[in-house]
Design an enzyme around this catalytic site. Sequence first.
Site, PDB file in Angstrom:
ATOM      1  CE  LYS A   1      -0.336  -0.007   5.061  1.00  0.00           C
ATOM      2  NZ  LYS A   1      -1.222  -0.145   6.219  1.00  0.00           N
TER       3      LYS A   1
ATOM      4  CE1 TYR B   1      18.210  27.143  11.986  1.00  0.00           C
ATOM      5  CE2 TYR B   1      17.597  24.937  11.262  1.00  0.00           C
ATOM      6  CZ  TYR B   1      17.838  26.266  10.981  1.00  0.00           C
ATOM      7  OH  TYR B   1      17.710  26.731   9.700  1.00  0.00           O
TER       8      TYR B   1
END
Length: 290
Positions: A49, A277
């Site tokens: 899927k 960061y």
Amino acid sequence: AIPFGRIDRMAPNVPPAPCRAEINLDAVEHNARVLVDAAQGARVMAVVKADAYGHGAVAVSLAALRGGADALGVTTIAEALQLREAGITAEILAWIYLPSDDVRAALEGNVDLAVPSPAHLDTVIQAARRTGLRARVTPKLDTGLARSGITTEDWPQVLERLVAAQAGGLIEVTGLMAHFAHADDPGNPVIDQQVARLHEAVAQARAAGLACPVNHHANSAATLTRPDDGFEMVRPGIALYGLDPVGNLDVDLRPVMSFTADILMVKRLSAGQGVSYGHTWHAPHDTTVA
């Protein structure tokens, strides 16, 4: 290996992306063999899927079939028809569609359909009547996951309708299916409860005259930890792609996707220098980073 993210018609002066996701189809084939062995005689439906979890549905399907998978599982009818258009003739089951959908294309493409509610059964029977084709269906029962699936209250009426529709040549009931809630937690008591409920439903269906030759409940985790549940098929997904569904199994699964990148630059850092960061990582000593 199949490189993803490549632009086939790229202009000659445009450089390619410096990072790649590479798919190892030999690993898919290997993992399929591992799952076939784990199934101990049960058939294997390889779940492909969502474009085979982003790995490429057609290529992965072919590799899984080479590895011994008997059938393919998808969510939508469109996913199933993509595989048919690629020339794949293996059994395919699709299990997500709306009761308002026109599912004639699935019948015309020889795609099996799950039936998770009375309304979905209406849809399939209507399509069978309009096309003159007998629909192959797998009723999906809610054995405890409490998502889609025929409820315990609706099951007797749905079973009666399934028997009548099969007798009328409109449908063929290939078997029953359900989905686990706790299979990745081996030993959870809910697992046994769900298994017992599906076995009970299969027994009821057979007593009513439906052969239900191929029934399935097991996902990847149950395929690898509960090979003796007594159903005729298993439905592994994530394990096909090389991931341990439980986290601590001693199983020879090979990761199918790997990420690689070209190095853009390197630099020297001093001990204690924070990086990126929030400076969530600090160099423990003088070092080189890429």
